[in-house]
Design a protein around this motif. Structure first.
Motif, PDB file in Angstrom:
ATOM      1  N   HIS A   1       9.965   8.611  -2.011  1.00  0.00           N
ATOM      2  CA  HIS A   1      11.269   7.953  -2.138  1.00  0.00           C
ATOM      3  C   HIS A   1      11.114   6.459  -1.890  1.00  0.00           C
ATOM      4  O   HIS A   1      10.265   6.027  -1.109  1.00  0.00           O
ATOM      5  N   ILE A   2      11.959   5.687  -2.560  1.00  0.00           N
ATOM      6  CA  ILE A   2      12.045   4.257  -2.265  1.00  0.00           C
ATOM      7  C   ILE A   2      13.498   3.805  -2.438  1.00  0.00           C
ATOM      8  O   ILE A   2      14.187   4.230  -3.375  1.00  0.00           O
ATOM      9  N   THR A   3      13.958   2.995  -1.512  1.00  0.00           N
ATOM     10  CA  THR A   3      15.282   2.388  -1.611  1.00  0.00           C
ATOM     11  C   THR A   3      15.122   0.961  -2.108  1.00  0.00           C
ATOM     12  O   THR A   3      14.380   0.170  -1.516  1.00  0.00           O
ATOM     13  N   LEU A   4      15.785   0.642  -3.210  1.00  0.00           N
ATOM     14  CA  LEU A   4      15.736  -0.705  -3.780  1.00  0.00           C
ATOM     15  C   LEU A   4      16.877  -1.534  -3.196  1.00  0.00           C
ATOM     16  O   LEU A   4      18.039  -1.145  -3.297  1.00  0.00           O
ATOM     17  N   GLN A   5      16.538  -2.658  -2.600  1.00  0.00           N
ATOM     18  CA  GLN A   5      17.539  -3.490  -1.933  1.00  0.00           C
ATOM     19  C   GLN A   5      17.994  -4.664  -2.794  1.00  0.00           C
ATOM     20  O   GLN A   5      19.165  -5.029  -2.789  1.00  0.00           O
ATOM     21  N   LYS A   6      17.065  -5.252  -3.529  1.00  0.00           N
ATOM     22  CA  LYS A   6      17.352  -6.510  -4.220  1.00  0.00           C
ATOM     23  C   LYS A   6      17.815  -6.272  -5.650  1.00  0.00           C
ATOM     24  O   LYS A   6      17.141  -5.623  -6.441  1.00  0.00           O
ATOM     25  N   GLY A   7      18.984  -6.803  -5.978  1.00  0.00           N
ATOM     26  CA  GLY A   7      19.485  -6.705  -7.344  1.00  0.00           C
ATOM     27  C   GLY A   7      18.739  -7.650  -8.264  1.00  0.00           C
ATOM     28  O   GLY A   7      18.475  -8.799  -7.904  1.00  0.00           O
TER      29      GLY A   7
ATOM     30  N   LYS B   1      -4.536  11.819   3.022  1.00  0.00           N
ATOM     31  CA  LYS B   1      -4.722  10.922   4.176  1.00  0.00           C
ATOM     32  C   LYS B   1      -5.438   9.638   3.751  1.00  0.00           C
ATOM     33  O   LYS B   1      -6.384   9.177   4.392  1.00  0.00           O
ATOM     34  N   THR B   2      -4.972   9.062   2.633  1.00  0.00           N
ATOM     35  CA  THR B   2      -5.562   7.829   2.122  1.00  0.00           C
ATOM     36  C   THR B   2      -4.506   6.733   2.033  1.00  0.00           C
ATOM     37  O   THR B   2      -3.307   7.010   1.915  1.00  0.00           O
ATOM     38  N   LEU B   3      -4.973   5.488   2.080  1.00  0.00           N
ATOM     39  CA  LEU B   3      -4.118   4.319   1.893  1.00  0.00           C
ATOM     40  C   LEU B   3      -4.648   3.568   0.682  1.00  0.00           C
ATOM     41  O   LEU B   3      -5.808   3.147   0.665  1.00  0.00           O
ATOM     42  N   SER B   4      -3.823   3.419  -0.346  1.00  0.00           N
ATOM     43  CA  SER B   4      -4.274   2.780  -1.585  1.00  0.00           C
ATOM     44  C   SER B   4      -3.367   1.611  -1.938  1.00  0.00           C
ATOM     45  O   SER B   4      -2.196   1.563  -1.541  1.00  0.00           O
ATOM     46  N   THR B   5      -3.913   0.659  -2.684  1.00  0.00           N
ATOM     47  CA  THR B   5      -3.138  -0.514  -3.080  1.00  0.00           C
ATOM     48  C   THR B   5      -2.107  -0.137  -4.145  1.00  0.00           C
ATOM     49  O   THR B   5      -2.295   0.811  -4.910  1.00  0.00           O
ATOM     50  N   VAL B   6      -1.031  -0.902  -4.190  1.00  0.00           N
ATOM     51  CA  VAL B   6       0.033  -0.685  -5.171  1.00  0.00           C
ATOM     52  C   VAL B   6       0.004  -1.826  -6.179  1.00  0.00           C
ATOM     53  O   VAL B   6       0.084  -3.001  -5.807  1.00  0.00           O
ATOM     54  N   SER B   7      -0.109  -1.478  -7.444  1.00  0.00           N
ATOM     55  CA  SER B   7      -0.199  -2.474  -8.508  1.00  0.00           C
ATOM     56  C   SER B   7       1.168  -3.092  -8.805  1.00  0.00           C
ATOM     57  O   SER B   7       2.207  -2.450  -8.634  1.00  0.00           O
ATOM     58  N   THR B   8       1.141  -4.334  -9.256  1.00  0.00           N
ATOM     59  CA  THR B   8       2.373  -4.997  -9.712  1.00  0.00           C
ATOM     60  C   THR B   8       2.325  -5.245 -11.221  1.00  0.00           C
ATOM     61  O   THR B   8       3.067  -6.079 -11.739  1.00  0.00           O
TER      62      THR B   8
ATOM     63  N   ALA C   1       0.815  -1.215   0.000  1.00  0.00           N
ATOM     64  CA  ALA C   1       0.000   0.000   0.000  1.00  0.00           C
ATOM     65  C   ALA C   1       0.847   1.262   0.000  1.00  0.00           C
ATOM     66  O   ALA C   1       2.019   1.256   0.392  1.00  0.00           O
ATOM     67  N   PHE C   2       0.202   2.353  -0.438  1.00  0.00           N
ATOM     68  CA  PHE C   2       0.830   3.676  -0.451  1.00  0.00           C
ATOM     69  C   PHE C   2      -0.010   4.635   0.377  1.00  0.00           C
ATOM     70  O   PHE C   2      -1.221   4.766   0.163  1.00  0.00           O
ATOM     71  N   PHE C   3       0.643   5.297   1.322  1.00  0.00           N
ATOM     72  CA  PHE C   3      -0.025   6.303   2.143  1.00  0.00           C
ATOM     73  C   PHE C   3       0.210   7.677   1.528  1.00  0.00           C
ATOM     74  O   PHE C   3       1.352   8.126   1.408  1.00  0.00           O
ATOM     75  N   ASN C   4      -0.880   8.323   1.109  1.00  0.00           N
ATOM     76  CA  ASN C   4      -0.807   9.674   0.552  1.00  0.00           C
ATOM     77  C   ASN C   4      -1.045  10.666   1.681  1.00  0.00           C
ATOM     78  O   ASN C   4      -2.141  10.732   2.239  1.00  0.00           O
ATOM     79  N   TYR C   5      -0.007  11.414   2.017  1.00  0.00           N
ATOM     80  CA  TYR C   5      -0.088  12.301   3.183  1.00  0.00           C
ATOM     81  C   TYR C   5      -1.092  13.433   2.974  1.00  0.00           C
ATOM     82  O   TYR C   5      -1.835  13.788   3.890  1.00  0.00           O
TER      83      TYR C   5
ATOM     84  N   ILE D   1       8.562  -6.175  -4.806  1.00  0.00           N
ATOM     85  CA  ILE D   1       7.609  -5.167  -4.350  1.00  0.00           C
ATOM     86  C   ILE D   1       8.234  -3.776  -4.292  1.00  0.00           C
ATOM     87  O   ILE D   1       7.562  -2.764  -4.512  1.00  0.00           O
ATOM     88  N   GLU D   2       9.546  -3.703  -4.032  1.00  0.00           N
ATOM     89  CA  GLU D   2      10.198  -2.387  -4.018  1.00  0.00           C
ATOM     90  C   GLU D   2      10.133  -1.736  -5.394  1.00  0.00           C
ATOM     91  O   GLU D   2       9.909  -0.526  -5.511  1.00  0.00           O
ATOM     92  N   GLN D   3      10.333  -2.529  -6.439  1.00  0.00           N
ATOM     93  CA  GLN D   3      10.218  -1.990  -7.793  1.00  0.00           C
ATOM     94  C   GLN D   3       8.788  -1.536  -8.081  1.00  0.00           C
ATOM     95  O   GLN D   3       8.577  -0.519  -8.751  1.00  0.00           O
ATOM     96  N   ALA D   4       7.800  -2.280  -7.565  1.00  0.00           N
ATOM     97  CA  ALA D   4       6.398  -1.877  -7.738  1.00  0.00           C
ATOM     98  C   ALA D   4       6.135  -0.547  -7.029  1.00  0.00           C
ATOM     99  O   ALA D   4       5.415   0.321  -7.546  1.00  0.00           O
ATOM    100  N   PHE D   5       6.731  -0.372  -5.842  1.00  0.00           N
ATOM    101  CA  PHE D   5       6.596   0.898  -5.119  1.00  0.00           C
ATOM    102  C   PHE D   5       7.197   2.041  -5.946  1.00  0.00           C
ATOM    103  O   PHE D   5       6.624   3.129  -6.040  1.00  0.00           O
TER     104      PHE D   5
END
Length: 450
Positions: free
Chosen positions: A431-437, A226-233, A219-223, A244-248
């Motif tokens: 921002h998102i930090t991608l961990q997995k190569g 003030k909503t929480l929405s699903t994140v598509s893959t 999910a993504f929290f829009n400040y 999932i990090e790439q989807a974010f």
């Protein structure tokens, strides 16, 4: 009236001696030492004179500093202590070729080198001002070590540095044992009022992985809303997120309400590819897709030393971006119409790939602007780029804060770290930090084991 001669002291005041690396990092550095005095060795002005011509940021910093000192000095002699032009500021002077009487850096380390003359300038100030602490400020580690060997205090320039880079904002949080009913409701309704949910308080946009036993919701929290929405893959421009990090990252890149995005991660995590694919997916919403990266030349020589015309000089530096674009084109090998469309976007410069120096002075209106290798920028460069944004422009910074090629920058002082730390609570930023190569198993081996 300006004071001349020796600086008038108070027991707690210090004298900071700045070298060239500090000025090229921040031309306004002389104004960042509060009530303390600031001195510049004459050799620094000589080196800045060599940097004042050109289009790189260091050339801009050199010119800006020279103008600043000219305005500060006005009709006064800068070899005498002069008041800086701001309230509660200390004094400023240029130290001429003065030789210390006790310890001579040129006798210890060798004659003729500018660094050793800068050390002597600081040592002479230390002898003249025994009631003050004299500190050499440099982003050159070797110069700081030489200073300390001569019993001279030395430190890095701290303005703009991130204190705990290992705790740098990552953009996402994983929550275990989240209410199962809420996970089901979010998956069904796609968007929920976040004010009614038990989420950790956040002061900016943020991604969540919500878990309860075998159930998971991304999910993504829009400040702002003030909503929480699903994140598509789902795939974009035939590039499907592999984790999932790439989807974010894709979600942030596609969200029209987010105007500033940063993606941080190791080599092979897909930063540039995702940014470029997202830009192409939204090509009809922007006048131009502009992809750039700072040029860091081998041996720190200007690209003018390279043979050929301007395009021949810069193409090797832009090759990684072209590689990503070529990979995207390969996904459409069975679609001649789309291949022709991508080629047309390039030939008509709807997609423009060029060095960062080429955008200086431009106003970026209705442009999807990708800055690759942003860890090689200073905080001032990042600020300058964002300040170029016109209406309906989206800016994306990608990079790896642990892979820096620019002298005098590190994981704490580079522009990408500075942006992540300072923009994390802004409603226009994500921002998102991608961990997995995801490049290959062989690339992952290099990142993990070598």
């Amino acid at each position: 009236m300006a004071k001349t001669g020796k600086s008038v002291s108070s027991p707690s005041k210090k004298i900071f001696v700045l070298d060239t690396s500090v000025i090229l990092y921040d031309h306004d550095a002389v104004n960042n030492f509060k009530e303390h005095d600031v001195a510049i060795p004459i050799q620094v002005l000589e080196e800045l004179d060599n940097f004042k011509s050109g289009n790189d940021t260091r050339n801009f910093e050199a010119r800006s500093f020279i103008r600043l000192i000219d305005q500060t000095s006005n009709q006064k002699l800068i070899s005498d202590w002069t008041a800086l032009n701001r309230s509660n500021a200390g004094m400023f002077k240029v130290v001429l070729n003065e030789k210390p009487t006790k310890v001579d850096a040129e006798e210890v380390y060798g004659k003729g080198k500018t660094d050793h003359k800068i050390l002597n300038a600081a040592l002479s100030l230390k002898e003249e001002n025994t009631d003050k602490k004299v500190v050499l400020v440099s982003k050159d580690i070797c110069l700081r070590l030489k200073a300390k060997a001569l019993d001279l205090y030395a430190e890095d320039y701290e303005t703009g540095k991130i204190k705990n880079v290992d705790e740098l904002y990552a953009g996402k949080t994983e929550i275990a044992n989240f209410p199962e009913a809420v996970i089901d409701q979010l998956k069904h309704e796609k968007k929920l009022d976040a004010s009614e949910l038990e989420l950790p308080p956040k002061s900016g946009n943020h991604f969540y992985v919500l878990k309860n036993k075998r159930k998971t919701a991304n999910a993504f929290f829009n400040y702002s809303h003030k909503t929480l929405s699903t994140v598509s893959t789902d795939a974009i421009f035939k590039i499907k997120p592999k984790n999932i990090e790439q989807a974010f990252a894709i979600h942030a890149l596609l969200d029209p309400h987010i105007k500033l995005v940063s993606i941080q991660g190791n080599a092979g995590t897909g930063k540039t590819l995702l940014a470029l694919a997202s830009a192409l997916e939204q090509r009809k919403n922007f006048r131009q897709i502009y992809v750039t990266r700072p040029i860091v030349s081998l041996s720190n020589k200007d690209i003018g030393f390279l043979p050929g015309d301007a395009k021949s000089k810069i193409d090797p530096f832009m090759a990684p971006i072209w590689d990503n674009l070529r990979f995207i084109k390969e996904q459409f090998n069975d679609d001649e119409k789309m291949l022709a469309k991508i080629d047309e976007l390039i030939s008509s410069e709807k997609i423009a790939i060029a060095p960062l120096a080429f955008i200086r002075g431009r106003t970026l209106t209705k442009i999807f602007f990708i800055i690759d290798e942003a860890q090689n920028l200073t905080p001032h460069e990042v600020k300058t780029i964002i300040s170029r944004a016109g209406e309906h422009t989206k800016i994306v910074f990608t990079g790896d804060i642990y892979q820096i090629d620019t002298p005098y920058l590190d994981s704490e002082s580079n522009g990408l770290s500075y942006l992540i730390e300072n923009a994390k609570n802004h409603p226009l930023y994500a921002h998102i930090t991608l961990q997995k190569g995801e490049r290959s198993e062989l690339a992952n081996l290099a990142n993990e084991l070598l």
